[in-house]
Design a protein around this motif. Structure first.
Motif, PDB file in Angstrom:
ATOM      1  N   SER A  98     -18.539  16.356  -5.459  1.00  0.00           N
ATOM      2  CA  SER A  98     -17.887  15.145  -4.970  1.00  0.00           C
ATOM      3  C   SER A  98     -16.548  15.482  -4.296  1.00  0.00           C
ATOM      4  CB  SER A  98     -17.705  14.135  -6.111  1.00  0.00           C
ATOM      5  OG  SER A  98     -16.621  14.522  -6.908  1.00  0.00           O
ATOM      6  N   HIS A  99     -15.925  16.592  -4.714  1.00  0.00           N
ATOM      7  CA  HIS A  99     -14.635  16.905  -4.104  1.00  0.00           C
ATOM      8  C   HIS A  99     -14.737  17.583  -2.751  1.00  0.00           C
ATOM      9  CE1 HIS A  99     -11.234  15.580  -6.404  1.00  0.00           C
ATOM     10  NE2 HIS A  99     -12.088  15.525  -7.422  1.00  0.00           N
ATOM     11  N   SER A 100     -15.845  18.299  -2.531  1.00  0.00           N
ATOM     12  CA  SER A 100     -15.994  18.937  -1.228  1.00  0.00           C
ATOM     13  C   SER A 100     -16.576  17.939  -0.217  1.00  0.00           C
ATOM     14  CB  SER A 100     -16.914  20.146  -1.341  1.00  0.00           C
ATOM     15  OG  SER A 100     -18.213  19.693  -1.661  1.00  0.00           O
ATOM     16  N   SER A 101     -16.730  16.687  -0.646  1.00  0.00           N
ATOM     17  CA  SER A 101     -17.461  15.729   0.186  1.00  0.00           C
ATOM     18  C   SER A 101     -16.756  15.471   1.506  1.00  0.00           C
ATOM     19  CB  SER A 101     -17.630  14.410  -0.552  1.00  0.00           C
ATOM     20  OG  SER A 101     -16.447  13.665  -0.426  1.00  0.00           O
ATOM     21  N   GLN A 102     -17.558  15.266   2.473  1.00  0.00           N
ATOM     22  CA  GLN A 102     -17.110  14.995   3.834  1.00  0.00           C
ATOM     23  C   GLN A 102     -17.359  13.515   4.084  1.00  0.00           C
ATOM     24  OE1 GLN A 102     -17.977  17.829   6.755  1.00  0.00           O
ATOM     25  NE2 GLN A 102     -16.367  16.676   7.759  1.00  0.00           N
ATOM     26  N   PHE A 103     -16.386  12.840   4.642  1.00  0.00           N
ATOM     27  CA  PHE A 103     -16.606  11.411   4.915  1.00  0.00           C
ATOM     28  C   PHE A 103     -17.551  11.234   6.090  1.00  0.00           C
ATOM     29  CE2 PHE A 103     -12.714  11.382   2.485  1.00  0.00           C
ATOM     30  CZ  PHE A 103     -12.945  10.327   1.616  1.00  0.00           C
ATOM     31  N   ASN A 151      -9.478  12.945   6.740  1.00  0.00           N
ATOM     32  CA  ASN A 151      -9.722  12.766   5.303  1.00  0.00           C
ATOM     33  C   ASN A 151      -8.754  11.794   4.639  1.00  0.00           C
ATOM     34  OD1 ASN A 151     -11.945  14.308   5.234  1.00  0.00           O
ATOM     35  ND2 ASN A 151     -11.032  16.079   4.190  1.00  0.00           N
ATOM     36  N   ASP A 152      -7.473  11.908   4.978  1.00  0.00           N
ATOM     37  CA  ASP A 152      -6.483  11.032   4.336  1.00  0.00           C
ATOM     38  C   ASP A 152      -6.756   9.577   4.674  1.00  0.00           C
ATOM     39  OD1 ASP A 152      -5.349  13.172   3.209  1.00  0.00           O
ATOM     40  OD2 ASP A 152      -3.531  13.216   4.478  1.00  0.00           O
ATOM     41  N   LEU A 153      -6.980   9.358   5.952  1.00  0.00           N
ATOM     42  CA  LEU A 153      -7.291   8.003   6.414  1.00  0.00           C
ATOM     43  C   LEU A 153      -8.551   7.489   5.710  1.00  0.00           C
ATOM     44  CD1 LEU A 153      -6.861   5.647   8.498  1.00  0.00           C
ATOM     45  CD2 LEU A 153      -8.358   6.934  10.039  1.00  0.00           C
ATOM     46  N   LEU A 177      -9.481   4.203   3.347  1.00  0.00           N
ATOM     47  CA  LEU A 177     -10.368   3.132   3.808  1.00  0.00           C
ATOM     48  C   LEU A 177     -11.625   2.992   2.942  1.00  0.00           C
ATOM     49  CD1 LEU A 177     -10.169   3.658   7.700  1.00  0.00           C
ATOM     50  CD2 LEU A 177      -8.924   2.000   6.304  1.00  0.00           C
ATOM     51  N   ASP A 178     -12.035   4.082   2.327  1.00  0.00           N
ATOM     52  CA  ASP A 178     -13.309   4.083   1.592  1.00  0.00           C
ATOM     53  C   ASP A 178     -13.129   3.445   0.224  1.00  0.00           C
ATOM     54  OD1 ASP A 178     -15.919   4.607   0.887  1.00  0.00           O
ATOM     55  OD2 ASP A 178     -15.489   6.670   0.251  1.00  0.00           O
ATOM     56  N   THR A 179     -13.020   2.145   0.191  1.00  0.00           N
ATOM     57  CA  THR A 179     -12.633   1.472  -1.054  1.00  0.00           C
ATOM     58  C   THR A 179     -13.715   1.579  -2.126  1.00  0.00           C
ATOM     59  OG1 THR A 179     -13.243  -0.572   0.058  1.00  0.00           O
ATOM     60  CG2 THR A 179     -10.888  -0.134  -0.186  1.00  0.00           C
ATOM     61  N   ASN A 180     -14.982   1.634  -1.760  1.00  0.00           N
ATOM     62  CA  ASN A 180     -16.020   1.752  -2.802  1.00  0.00           C
ATOM     63  C   ASN A 180     -16.342   3.207  -3.146  1.00  0.00           C
ATOM     64  OD1 ASN A 180     -17.584   2.639  -0.728  1.00  0.00           O
ATOM     65  ND2 ASN A 180     -19.216   1.125  -0.985  1.00  0.00           N
ATOM     66  N   LYS A 181     -15.613   4.136  -2.534  1.00  0.00           N
ATOM     67  CA  LYS A 181     -15.681   5.569  -2.892  1.00  0.00           C
ATOM     68  C   LYS A 181     -17.096   6.147  -2.790  1.00  0.00           C
ATOM     69  CE  LYS A 181     -11.337   5.528  -3.839  1.00  0.00           C
ATOM     70  NZ  LYS A 181     -10.536   5.839  -2.640  1.00  0.00           N
ATOM     71  N   ASP A 182     -17.859   5.703  -1.809  1.00  0.00           N
ATOM     72  CA  ASP A 182     -19.202   6.276  -1.669  1.00  0.00           C
ATOM     73  C   ASP A 182     -19.268   7.324  -0.557  1.00  0.00           C
ATOM     74  OD1 ASP A 182     -19.068   4.759   0.600  1.00  0.00           O
ATOM     75  OD2 ASP A 182     -21.042   3.832   0.356  1.00  0.00           O
ATOM     76  N   GLY A 183     -18.104   7.620   0.052  1.00  0.00           N
ATOM     77  CA  GLY A 183     -18.067   8.677   1.063  1.00  0.00           C
ATOM     78  C   GLY A 183     -18.444   8.223   2.461  1.00  0.00           C
ATOM     79  N   LEU A 218     -17.810   5.268   5.423  1.00  0.00           N
ATOM     80  CA  LEU A 218     -16.954   4.142   5.799  1.00  0.00           C
ATOM     81  C   LEU A 218     -17.835   3.034   6.376  1.00  0.00           C
ATOM     82  CD1 LEU A 218     -13.953   6.021   7.477  1.00  0.00           C
ATOM     83  CD2 LEU A 218     -14.337   5.478   5.057  1.00  0.00           C
ATOM     84  N   GLN A 219     -17.911   1.942   5.625  1.00  0.00           N
ATOM     85  CA  GLN A 219     -18.721   0.796   6.082  1.00  0.00           C
ATOM     86  C   GLN A 219     -17.922  -0.026   7.090  1.00  0.00           C
ATOM     87  OE1 GLN A 219     -21.489   0.946   4.312  1.00  0.00           O
ATOM     88  NE2 GLN A 219     -20.776   2.104   2.539  1.00  0.00           N
ATOM     89  N   ASN A 220     -18.632  -0.846   7.843  1.00  0.00           N
ATOM     90  CA  ASN A 220     -17.950  -1.742   8.788  1.00  0.00           C
ATOM     91  C   ASN A 220     -16.899  -2.591   8.091  1.00  0.00           C
ATOM     92  OD1 ASN A 220     -19.601  -0.659  10.663  1.00  0.00           O
ATOM     93  ND2 ASN A 220     -20.701  -2.560  11.166  1.00  0.00           N
ATOM     94  N   SER A 221     -17.262  -3.082   6.907  1.00  0.00           N
ATOM     95  CA  SER A 221     -16.316  -3.961   6.201  1.00  0.00           C
ATOM     96  C   SER A 221     -15.067  -3.179   5.786  1.00  0.00           C
ATOM     97  CB  SER A 221     -16.998  -4.585   4.981  1.00  0.00           C
ATOM     98  OG  SER A 221     -17.512  -3.556   4.164  1.00  0.00           O
ATOM     99  N   GLU A 222     -15.225  -1.881   5.537  1.00  0.00           N
ATOM    100  CA  GLU A 222     -14.058  -1.062   5.157  1.00  0.00           C
ATOM    101  C   GLU A 222     -13.200  -0.693   6.359  1.00  0.00           C
ATOM    102  OE1 GLU A 222     -15.981   1.180   1.233  1.00  0.00           O
ATOM    103  OE2 GLU A 222     -16.349   1.988   3.229  1.00  0.00           O
ATOM    104  N   LEU A 223     -13.804  -0.691   7.527  1.00  0.00           N
ATOM    105  CA  LEU A 223     -13.061  -0.360   8.745  1.00  0.00           C
ATOM    106  C   LEU A 223     -12.402  -1.590   9.373  1.00  0.00           C
ATOM    107  CD1 LEU A 223     -15.711   2.030  10.307  1.00  0.00           C
ATOM    108  CD2 LEU A 223     -13.347   2.675   9.829  1.00  0.00           C
ATOM    109  N   LYS A 224     -12.897  -2.740   8.981  1.00  0.00           N
ATOM    110  CA  LYS A 224     -12.527  -3.973   9.687  1.00  0.00           C
ATOM    111  C   LYS A 224     -11.023  -4.181   9.835  1.00  0.00           C
ATOM    112  CE  LYS A 224     -12.236  -8.687  10.119  1.00  0.00           C
ATOM    113  NZ  LYS A 224     -10.869  -9.135  10.101  1.00  0.00           N
ATOM    114  N   ALA A 225     -10.311  -4.177   8.719  1.00  0.00           N
ATOM    115  CA  ALA A 225      -8.880  -4.482   8.775  1.00  0.00           C
ATOM    116  C   ALA A 225      -8.138  -3.451   9.625  1.00  0.00           C
ATOM    117  CB  ALA A 225      -8.295  -4.525   7.368  1.00  0.00           C
TER     118      ALA A 225
END
Ligand code: ARG
Ligand code: ZN
Length: 412
Positions: free
Chosen positions: A8-13, A29-31, A35-41, A43-50
């Motif tokens: 999980s730590h070597s995971s790539q978004f 990665n920092d960004l 943004l990845d609020t549900n931590k599934d690796g 980035l969903q549209n809803s997570e990018l929206k704001a």
């Protein structure tokens, strides 16, 4: 357990574009972490929206969907799948060829020059008796796609071609064909356009390998912003390419939205008019004294811009711009009308050089994103075509009435 943690730590978004997953470069990665609020690796549209749309644009709108898809392509370098529903450079050439076949008396394909990679800068000349000398008519040039990623600006010129050549017997078009000489250039930056379609959808500049930077140092950087490269070669106009106080090879004193760094998207080039695409257009426009108007299509913003762009000062032609621009605005039902500089000041843009040479011109920023859902092509290109027809009609009428400025090539 330990193994799981490691994975999980070597995971790539990732982001998904049309259900295909694309990796984000680790510099994001920092960004992504934020943004990845549900931590599934992913980035969903809803997570990018704001982050991408703010709170004014809805995720359900075309604009919202399109801007998010573009953003994902920008981050990953993935191709935008919308490309297949926009005309490729070759398909654009075929549309021009077909227009000539269908309407040989009023349409002729002319190459104004070659791009850095050797593609033609095609113009479709549209006018009555197209094979004769029509230089007594009011010349108008319409250019699309100075900027590679602005795909709708290729569709809008094609729409204008259709609107005029497919219905040549309407009273409006009869007058346009009789009294104007149109030069419609759907793709001013063919190399950049193809690169943006096939390689990197966010590409903006042309594709000339620069070789050296402005200090003569070797560089592997590629491309010049064609709408920062305009200069007519006249010393007294150099300031619109490079305003006072902005020195070559120095990025610290760069004039707004215009750069001397060859790696920047807004690189102005080694000198004004250095790029073959700009040179081809300018040489043509400045050597034909009947050219009275230019429309330069860009995206996006739904706004019609008039000179100047490098200063808040008004062009001596401002009253004409306001009057003609208002007619164009009415034809689009909804575009704003403002002085270019109001968007942001920039130097080396097409608008100021044309104006200084007695060529009335507008920059039309169309649509709400760079590569919108292809379903929006008919509406957006249709509105822009209407505005362009209004411009053509105004130029014809005002040229007749002797109200237009003098083209710089007109002998005194
Ligand atoms: N989006 C265009 C560009 O960046 C707009 C240029 C209009 N001119 C200006 N001076 N703002 O090239
Ligand atoms: Zn542009």
């Amino acid at each position: 357990m330990l193994i799981l943690v490691n994975i999980s730590h070597s995971s790539q978004f990732k982001v998904k574009i049309h259900d295909k997953a694309f990796d984000l470069p680790s510099k994001f990665n920092d960004l992504s972490e934020k943004l990845d609020t549900n931590k599934d690796g992913t980035l969903q549209n809803s997570e990018l929206k704001a982050h991408v749309l703010g709170d004014k644009i809805s995720l359900d709108s075309f604009e919202g969907q399109d801007r998010i898809q573009e953003y994902k392509c920008k981050l990953t370098g993935a191709p935008n799948p919308n490309a297949k529903d926009y005309h490729s450079f070759e398909q654009m050439e075929k549309v021009l060829d077909q227009a000539v076949l269908d309407h040989p008396d009023i349409a002729k394909k002319v190459s104004l020059g070659k791009s850095a990679e050797g593609r033609d800068i095609w113009a479709l000349k549209v006018t009555g008796d197209v094979h004769t000398d029509t230089s007594h008519k009011s010349g108008i040039v319409v250019t699309g796609c100075h900027h590679a990623r602005e795909w709708m600006t290729v569709e809008a010129p094609l729409q204008l071609i259709h609107d005029i050549t497919d219905n040549p017997d309407s009273p409006e078009n009869q007058r346009r064909l009789a009294e104007s000489e149109l030069w419609i250039v759907p793709v001013a930056n063919p190399d950049g356009y193809e690169f943006s379609r096939n390689e990197n959808s966010w590409w903006r500049k042309n594709r000339r390998p620069l070789g050296v930077d402005q200090s003569g140092e070797k560089t592997s950087a590629i491309g010049v912003d064609l709408n920062r490269n305009y200069w007519d070669g006249k010393d007294e106009h150099l300031f619109v390419y490079r305003p006072a106080g902005d020195t070559p090879g120095n990025t610290r004193d760069d004039f707004s939205a215009t750069s001397d760094n060859p790696r920047r998207d807004t690189y102005r080039g080694p000198f004004g008019g250095s790029e073959p695409e700009v040179k081809a257009l300018l040489d043509f426009e400045l050597s034909h004294s009947n050219i009275k108007g230019v429309l330069d299509y860009h995206s996006y913003g739904d706004v019609i811009l008039y000179p100047y762009g490098h200063t808040r000062k008004e062009s001596p032609n401002t009253e004409l711009y306001r009057e003609i621009g208002t007619k164009m605005q009415e034809a689009t039902s909804g575009f704003r009308l403002e002085q270019s500089v109001g968007l942001y000041p920039a130097s080396g843009t097409s608008d100021d050089t044309h104006d200084l040479n007695g060529i009335l011109n507008f920059t039309i920023e169309m649509g709400r994103s760079f590569q919108p859902n292809p379903k929006t092509i008919p509406v957006t290109s249709g509105r822009v075509s209407k505005a362009s027809q209004a411009f053509i009609d105004e130029i014809i009428a005002r040229d007749d009435a002797g109200e237009l400025p003098k083209h710089s090539a007109e002998v005194a």
